[in-house]
Design a protein around this motif. Sequence first.
Motif, PDB file in Angstrom:
ATOM      1  N   HIS A   1       3.766  -8.174   0.509  1.00 48.50           N
ATOM      2  CA  HIS A   1       3.247  -8.174  -0.862  1.00 48.50           C
ATOM      3  C   HIS A   1       2.738  -9.531  -1.315  1.00 48.50           C
ATOM      4  CE1 HIS A   1       4.997  -4.212  -1.120  1.00 48.50           C
ATOM      5  NE2 HIS A   1       4.606  -4.078  -2.368  1.00 48.50           N
TER       6      HIS A   1
ATOM      7  N   ILE B   1       1.075  -4.500   6.010  1.00 49.38           N
ATOM      8  CA  ILE B   1       1.631  -3.768   4.869  1.00 49.38           C
ATOM      9  C   ILE B   1       2.580  -2.698   5.421  1.00 49.38           C
ATOM     10  CG2 ILE B   1       1.070  -2.388   2.839  1.00 49.38           C
ATOM     11  CD1 ILE B   1      -1.823  -3.532   3.084  1.00 49.38           C
TER      12      ILE B   1
ATOM     13  N   ASP C   1       9.392   0.882  -2.483  1.00 47.56           N
ATOM     14  CA  ASP C   1       7.986   0.805  -2.838  1.00 47.56           C
ATOM     15  C   ASP C   1       7.459   2.220  -3.019  1.00 47.56           C
ATOM     16  OD1 ASP C   1       5.496  -1.267  -2.584  1.00 47.56           O
ATOM     17  OD2 ASP C   1       4.948   0.774  -2.048  1.00 47.56           O
TER      18      ASP C   1
ATOM     19  N   HIS D   1       4.604   3.651  -2.733  1.00 49.85           N
ATOM     20  CA  HIS D   1       3.637   4.237  -1.799  1.00 49.85           C
ATOM     21  C   HIS D   1       4.234   4.634  -0.450  1.00 49.85           C
ATOM     22  CE1 HIS D   1       0.908   2.591  -4.827  1.00 49.85           C
ATOM     23  NE2 HIS D   1       0.313   3.743  -4.603  1.00 49.85           N
TER      24      HIS D   1
ATOM     25  N   CYS E   1      -2.758  -0.382   1.458  1.00 50.22           N
ATOM     26  CA  CYS E   1      -2.119   0.663   2.257  1.00 50.22           C
ATOM     27  C   CYS E   1      -2.833   1.995   2.107  1.00 50.22           C
ATOM     28  CB  CYS E   1      -0.642   0.794   1.890  1.00 50.22           C
ATOM     29  SG  CYS E   1      -0.338   1.212   0.169  1.00 50.22           S
TER      30      CYS E   1
ATOM     31  N   CYS F   1      -4.628  -5.871  -3.970  1.00 53.53           N
ATOM     32  CA  CYS F   1      -4.202  -4.555  -4.447  1.00 53.53           C
ATOM     33  C   CYS F   1      -3.292  -4.735  -5.644  1.00 53.53           C
ATOM     34  CB  CYS F   1      -3.481  -3.782  -3.356  1.00 53.53           C
ATOM     35  SG  CYS F   1      -2.730  -2.268  -3.956  1.00 53.53           S
TER      36      CYS F   1
ATOM     37  N   ASN G   1      -5.256   1.717  -4.707  1.00 57.72           N
ATOM     38  CA  ASN G   1      -4.783   2.980  -5.286  1.00 57.72           C
ATOM     39  C   ASN G   1      -4.501   2.962  -6.787  1.00 57.72           C
ATOM     40  OD1 ASN G   1      -2.288   1.481  -5.271  1.00 57.72           O
ATOM     41  ND2 ASN G   1      -2.159   2.007  -3.105  1.00 57.72           N
TER      42      ASN G   1
ATOM     43  N   ARG H   1      -3.704  -4.795 -13.094  1.00 59.30           N
ATOM     44  CA  ARG H   1      -3.173  -4.578 -11.746  1.00 59.30           C
ATOM     45  C   ARG H   1      -3.710  -5.628 -10.766  1.00 59.30           C
ATOM     46  NH1 ARG H   1       0.736  -1.902  -8.516  1.00 59.30           N
ATOM     47  NH2 ARG H   1      -0.132  -1.726  -6.447  1.00 59.30           N
TER      48      ARG H   1
HETATM   49  S1  SF4 Z   1       0.064  -0.245  -3.071  1.00 60.58           S
HETATM   50 FE1  SF4 Z   1      -0.778  -2.254  -2.744  1.00 60.58          FE
HETATM   51  S2  SF4 Z   1       0.931  -3.580  -3.216  1.00 60.58           S
HETATM   52 FE2  SF4 Z   1       1.802  -1.591  -2.870  1.00 60.58          FE
HETATM   53  S3  SF4 Z   1       2.331  -1.541  -0.691  1.00 60.58           S
HETATM   54 FE3  SF4 Z   1       0.259  -0.730  -0.911  1.00 60.58          FE
HETATM   55  S4  SF4 Z   1      -1.069  -2.466  -0.567  1.00 60.58           S
HETATM   56 FE4  SF4 Z   1       0.949  -3.274  -1.024  1.00 60.58          FE
END
Ligand code: SF4
Lengths: 472, 213
Positions: free
Chosen positions: A63, A107, A128, A130, A347, A411, A430, A436
């Motif tokens: 991150h 990532i 996290d 995602h 990601c 991101c 995303n 952001r």
């Molecule tokens: S959404 Fe963005 S900050 Fe979160 S794990 Fe994926 S690439 Fe990293």
Amino acid sequence: MPRTLYDKLWDSHIVYAEDDGPTLLYIDRHLLHEVSSAQPFQGIRQAGRTPWRADANIAMADHNVPTVNRKNGVTDPISLVQIEMLTRNCEENDILLFDMNDRRQGIVHVVGPELGLTLPGMTLVCGDSHTSTHGALGALAFGIGVSEVEAVLTTQCLLTTRLKTMLVQIDGSLQPGVTPKDLTLSVVRKLSIGGGKGYAIEFGGEAVRELSMEGRMTLTNMTIEAGARSGLIGVDATTIDYIDGRLYAPKGSQWDMAVKAWKEFRTDEGAVFDATVALDAGTVQPMITWGTVPDMSVNIGDRLPDPGDEPDKQRRSLFERAYEYMGLKPNTPVTEIKLDKVFLGSCTNGRIEDLRAAAKIVKGRHIAANIKLAMVVPGSTMVKKQAEEEGLDHVFREAGFEWRDSGCSMCLAMNNDRLEPGERCASTSNRNFEGRQGQGGRTHLVSPAMAAAAAVEGHFVDVREMEGKSGS
Amino acid sequence: MDPEITAIVAPIDRIDVDTDAILPKQFLRSIEKTGYGTYLFDEWRYLDHGELGETKVRPLNPDFVLNQPRYADAEILLCRRNFGCGSAREHAVWALHENGFQALIAPSFGDIFANNCYKNGVLPINLSEEDVDRLFVAVALHPGYKLTIDLPRQTIQTPDEKVLPFVIDTFRKRCLIENLNEISYALAHSQKIREFESRRRAEAPWLFNSFSE
Ligand code: SF4
């Protein structure tokens, strides 16, 4: 009784369930990163405990790592402490760490699948949201908070409750020039940002079967953008082929045994879901988000929506605020939106297939004069290496892009990669929430091909008009 | 939270408030569990850009609702649907908690966020859109508007004696009231975890491989 994929994953991980109470669910794999692990490690240290099963955990720095001059170390002192803390915690607890100069680094959600750490039939969690990405491999994967990270470290289990199941059935085929990201954005729009709450969403249908693993991961990655903690896709030949030969994938007789077991991880014929939503992939167009929530999106050929057409009062007022924040006017044609920066990575779309798709567009072309920065941040160090072997770095560099080291980067803009107030960015990530990508920054989510096309033209453009034509 | 509270209600009148807004990313670089309170809603609350560890006095945004003196002592936050969507950052809950918020009321919450609330003794209460609408009106009309939340009875009482019941998972309620720790709960079942693990090791040995190359 026929069961859904979710039912099978859930049932096979129950350690203990109280009647009318929560379930103690076993966790096979736990991924850690620098931002959500310092406090849990401190917690176990204070409690005088050790990890239940150190070898079920893999950690990496993603991150907060710099994407340039990495060999010089982390210059930001606060970030440095956090990244060093991860190293120290992993050493102390005997946990495998990919530090930022490791060839396996990247990532978490790109690295897990690409190294064969994510496998069908497993439960996988990470601090996290995602983490839903990994469900593309037929695993039950979901994001957890810091307290739960500590619980998993300490007990290898989570106390949790069963989700409802939703099938998103996507029939038909994507038209030429329409990408998995466009499909994903249209799924999010269809479900709305809160529509999947309380559900584990399984994606099925012809269009999903036709997707590559990379495309499937783009889809499950953004399940959380529709409010669902888990996205799932049943195991098929595409899944097995993808895993075969990965660094940590099972080998030899274990492989045969595993493949046999994995084939069960798909929904049985006739299994019943709590909800079903249908979508025709053939109608999906290249899309962009225009607002500050991922479901505020339009097709490339459209004009921006009129808040007055929005029946819901609260949503109308959110639209109005979004227009103000984004510095846009209703009814503007999408193609008139000019950009300052372009970010290719994350990601969602930082995998090799994404970089190839973008490179195809920029090859022989150059970014427009109004683009202050166009950057490619590969989703992992291995993706970066692969891309370099294919010469993609040259294509991007010649077109005026910066070619960076892997990480989350812009991101979420925790490191130095960020938008300045008012800057407008085409981003393959995303989330387009306010701030952001940097305070006051304006994010438009798009596919890699659309981001590449926008970089070349300086404004949004239908990528299908550029494909096939060679660069100047 | 305490099993029963009577407290001032502050409103955040906006749907889909994400955790990036509740606590922006630059503060996630901290390795501590505390110290997030001053950064709650940072981009809305202040006129300048905030960075971790800065000590200077920052200009407040007079238009941001929580900066109004009438809400200074609020312990209940009234929100719109899908509050706390987005990122899994538990830091967002810590920031709310440090600002004195013990309970949140909304038509719905982000799944991970709600989970994080429970782990930190903050109670997320789901009420219908209509009830939430009515509360927003009441809060705007009456400075110092208070609600009484009775967790054991699962009710919210308004100043005009209306009682709004709410639903909460039995186990979660027990955790909040008895301050039950989930890790201790799981460890009390250590034997079962071990049994499960040895079964799993036999069935799926590839999940127990070591990662040496
Ligand atoms: S959404 Fe963005 S900050 Fe979160 S794990 Fe994926 S690439 Fe990293």
